[in-house]
Design a protein around this motif. Structure first.
Motif, PDB file in Angstrom:
ATOM      1  N   UNK A 221       0.828  -1.206   0.000  1.00 34.17           N
ATOM      2  CA  UNK A 221       0.000   0.000   0.000  1.00 34.17           C
ATOM      3  C   UNK A 221       0.865   1.259   0.000  1.00 34.17           C
ATOM      4  N   UNK A 222       1.895   1.278   0.834  1.00 33.68           N
ATOM      5  CA  UNK A 222       2.752   2.462   0.919  1.00 33.68           C
ATOM      6  C   UNK A 222       3.538   2.684  -0.373  1.00 33.68           C
ATOM      7  N   UNK A 223       3.996   1.599  -0.973  1.00 30.01           N
ATOM      8  CA  UNK A 223       4.772   1.739  -2.210  1.00 30.01           C
ATOM      9  C   UNK A 223       3.886   2.212  -3.361  1.00 30.01           C
ATOM     10  N   UNK A 224       2.650   1.719  -3.389  1.00 25.37           N
ATOM     11  CA  UNK A 224       1.714   2.211  -4.396  1.00 25.37           C
ATOM     12  C   UNK A 224       1.393   3.684  -4.165  1.00 25.37           C
ATOM     13  N   UNK A 225       1.206   4.050  -2.890  1.00 22.05           N
ATOM     14  CA  UNK A 225       0.906   5.443  -2.568  1.00 22.05           C
ATOM     15  C   UNK A 225       2.036   6.358  -3.017  1.00 22.05           C
ATOM     16  N   UNK A 226       3.260   5.890  -2.858  1.00 15.01           N
ATOM     17  CA  UNK A 226       4.413   6.690  -3.300  1.00 15.01           C
ATOM     18  C   UNK A 226       4.428   6.818  -4.809  1.00 15.01           C
ATOM     19  N   UNK A 227       4.128   5.735  -5.501  1.00 15.98           N
ATOM     20  CA  UNK A 227       4.083   5.774  -6.968  1.00 15.98           C
ATOM     21  C   UNK A 227       2.985   6.709  -7.468  1.00 15.98           C
TER      22      UNK A 227
END
Length: 319
Positions: A115-121
């Motif tokens: 979730x966090x990595x997608x949010x960063x992307x």
């Protein structure tokens, strides 16, 4: 007579102190160690119908008797594991992610989670909110999808599906408090039913004790004792596992699971409020077989059959 009574009471008090002293010492020592403090689930009932955790809390998550893995976990304003608070009034596009422990991901730093990595992307393009709890099956994913629809109105949805999500969606195979399961409605159809959860006083007392939490979470004493006491443990029965679920493709289990999959795919668009083209179903690979060629083939196992059935069904329905 009085002297005899005094001696008896002295012996009783001495024995109690002798028993309590080691426990007190262990309690003190464990308070200085990274004992798994638990996410502290809230009651699940008509007032709070969806499984969430105590909001606005930072806790320690750890694994094993020797704390081989340690992480600090934050539960946000809505009681989900996330370093960001959720805003139901925000108007920017929202991607909701639903799953079990793969989405909850309490064992790794938040910035490493999916979730966090997608949010960063997607920074500046869309928000990413995750809704996950360990032990959730397909049936619970439907409840989370409906909850996200009603409160946050996502524009798209990702659901992470793993090996034990199929049969465990049926109350016939699992009925842990706090979750939703498929049950027969008497008309040869499956419907969702919630199993309410009340946090017992004994559980609250355990939460207040470092020693109690160490026994319950790090040592998993309940399941350990159950395995020791059971005369039919999986090891003794020779049960093998593929995809974190029993490999045996029992025909009844497969047929029941296929019914759960069919119902899940049928009602997911309505419960999520999204067209199937706005929903991604991410199905786990068959691990560890993906990485270790020396392992027995997973072909024909329960997860292999259900994985193929599920993916064929979701493609046919346009997911």
């Amino acid at each position: 007579m009085k002297r005899r009574k005094r001696r008896l009471w002295f012996a009783i008090v001495s024995t109690l102190l002798g028993l309590m002293a080691p426990l007190i010492v262990m309690e003190i020592v464990l308070r200085f160690l990274p004992v798994n403090e638990g996410l502290r689930v809230l009651p699940v009932n008509q007032t709070n119908p969806i499984l969430r955790f105590t909001p606005n809390r930072i806790s320690v998550w750890s694994k094993g008797w020797d704390f081989s893995l340690v992480n600090r976990v934050r539960t946000n304003n809505y009681g989900f594991v996330s370093n960001i608070d959720y805003d139901p009034l925000a108007s920017s596009p929202l991607l909701a992610i639903v799953g079990d422990s793969y989405v909850e991901a309490a064992m790794i730093p938040y910035d490493k989670t999916g979730a966090a990595r997608l949010a960063e992307r997607l920074r500046g393009v869309a928000r990413v909110y995750s809704f996950g709890a360990s032990g959730s099956p397909l049936s619970q994913y439907l409840a989370y999808a409906e909850y996200a629809r009603d409160i946050f109105h996502p524009d798209s949805l990702v659901i992470v599906v793993v090996g034990n999500d199929f049969d465990e969606s049926l109350m016939k195979y699992k009925n842990a408090p706090g979750f939703y399961y498929f049950v027969e409605n008497g008309d040869d159809r499956l419907v969702l039913k919630r199993v309410d959860l009340e946090v017992a006083t004994s559980r609250k007392l355990v939460r207040a004790s470092a020693l109690g939490m160490y026994l319950r979470t790090n040592l998993d004493i309940e399941h350990t004792l159950a395995r020791v006491m059971s005369s039919e443990s999986p090891v003794e029965k020779g049960t093998s596992f593929v995809g974190n679920t029993a490999a045996t493709a029992d025909p009844t289990r497969v047929a029941d699971s296929q019914r759960a999959v069919d119902e899940f795919l049928k009602i997911l668009p309505g419960m999520s409020g999204l067209d199937s083209t706005k929903i991604v179903l991410a199905v786990d690979g068959i691990r560890p077989n993906l990485y270790d060629s020396s392992l027995e083939s997973a072909q024909g196992s329960y997860f292999d059959l259900m994985r193929r059935y599920f993916m064929a069904g979701d493609k046919a329905r346009g997911f």
